[in-house]
Design a protein around this motif. Structure first.
Motif, PDB file in Angstrom:
ATOM      1  N   ALA A  89       0.781  -1.210  -0.070  1.00 33.80           N
ATOM      2  CA  ALA A  89       0.075   0.013   0.036  1.00 33.80           C
ATOM      3  C   ALA A  89       1.170   1.244  -0.011  1.00 33.80           C
ATOM      4  O   ALA A  89       0.458   2.344  -0.722  1.00 33.80           O
ATOM      5  CB  ALA A  89      -0.983   0.145   1.108  1.00 33.80           C
ATOM      6  N   SER A  90       1.731   1.262   0.733  1.00 36.45           N
ATOM      7  CA  SER A  90       2.895   2.289   0.852  1.00 36.45           C
ATOM      8  C   SER A  90       3.584   2.617  -0.663  1.00 36.45           C
ATOM      9  O   SER A  90       3.961   3.792  -0.774  1.00 36.45           O
ATOM     10  CB  SER A  90       3.892   2.278   1.892  1.00 36.45           C
ATOM     11  N   ILE A  91       3.601   1.751  -1.314  1.00 35.49           N
ATOM     12  CA  ILE A  91       4.225   1.951  -2.880  1.00 35.49           C
ATOM     13  C   ILE A  91       3.128   2.795  -3.456  1.00 35.49           C
ATOM     14  O   ILE A  91       3.753   3.799  -4.417  1.00 35.49           O
ATOM     15  CB  ILE A  91       4.663   0.536  -3.423  1.00 35.49           C
ATOM     16  N   GLY A  92       2.195   2.381  -3.487  1.00 36.55           N
ATOM     17  CA  GLY A  92       1.049   3.200  -4.129  1.00 36.55           C
ATOM     18  C   GLY A  92       1.130   3.094  -5.663  1.00 36.55           C
ATOM     19  O   GLY A  92       1.544   2.160  -6.106  1.00 36.55           O
ATOM     20  N   SER A  93       1.245   4.347  -6.177  1.00 40.72           N
ATOM     21  CA  SER A  93       1.453   4.549  -7.678  1.00 40.72           C
ATOM     22  C   SER A  93       2.883   4.816  -8.039  1.00 40.72           C
ATOM     23  O   SER A  93       3.198   5.182  -9.025  1.00 40.72           O
ATOM     24  CB  SER A  93       0.374   5.559  -8.247  1.00 40.72           C
ATOM     25  N   LEU A  94       3.858   4.626  -6.903  1.00 41.57           N
ATOM     26  CA  LEU A  94       5.458   4.847  -7.489  1.00 41.57           C
ATOM     27  C   LEU A  94       5.607   4.210  -8.564  1.00 41.57           C
ATOM     28  O   LEU A  94       5.371   2.845  -8.702  1.00 41.57           O
ATOM     29  CB  LEU A  94       5.957   4.106  -5.969  1.00 41.57           C
TER      30      LEU A  94
END
Length: 118
Positions: free
Chosen positions: A99-104
């Protein structure tokens, strides 16, 4: 004798020792040899009983290296395996990282699309 060499020597006695194999992967990481670390972690994820922490650590390293799509795949596979093994704590940790990666890493694709319009 370096720490890595000691671990490698112990692995000669028992090449299937999961903890020693994981320790070797972590030692490669601490030496700055990310690729060799990822190779060793990948082996652990493909064991007949995959080692769940290897998915998480590989996912973290892949993010650090900017290989975000590979990290997503590794984390999703790890979450699935953790759930299969009944390890809800590990599944939750990997879900949080995912989730922390997101759209990275996805914006570069969008930027190249925008360049096509010029």
């Amino acid at each position: 004798m370096s720490r890595r060499e000691k671990i490698e020597a112990m692995l000669l006695d028992d090449p299937t020792d999961t903890f020693l194999r994981y320790s070797l992967a972590m030692e490669f990481r601490s030496e700055g040899n990310q690729e060799q670390s990822l190779v060793k972690l990948g082996e652990l994820t493909r064991d007949s009983e995959p080692y769940v922490p290897a998915f998480f650590m590989a996912g973290q390293q892949l993010v650090e290296l900017g290989r975000v799509n590979e990290a997503r795949t590794m984390l999703r596979d790890g979450i699935e395996e953790a759930r299969r093994q009944g390890n809800s704590h590990a599944a939750a940790e990997m879900s949080e990282l995912l989730a922390s990666i997101g759209s990275l890493g996805e914006s570069s694709d969008n930027e190249s699309d925008e360049d096509d319009d010029l």
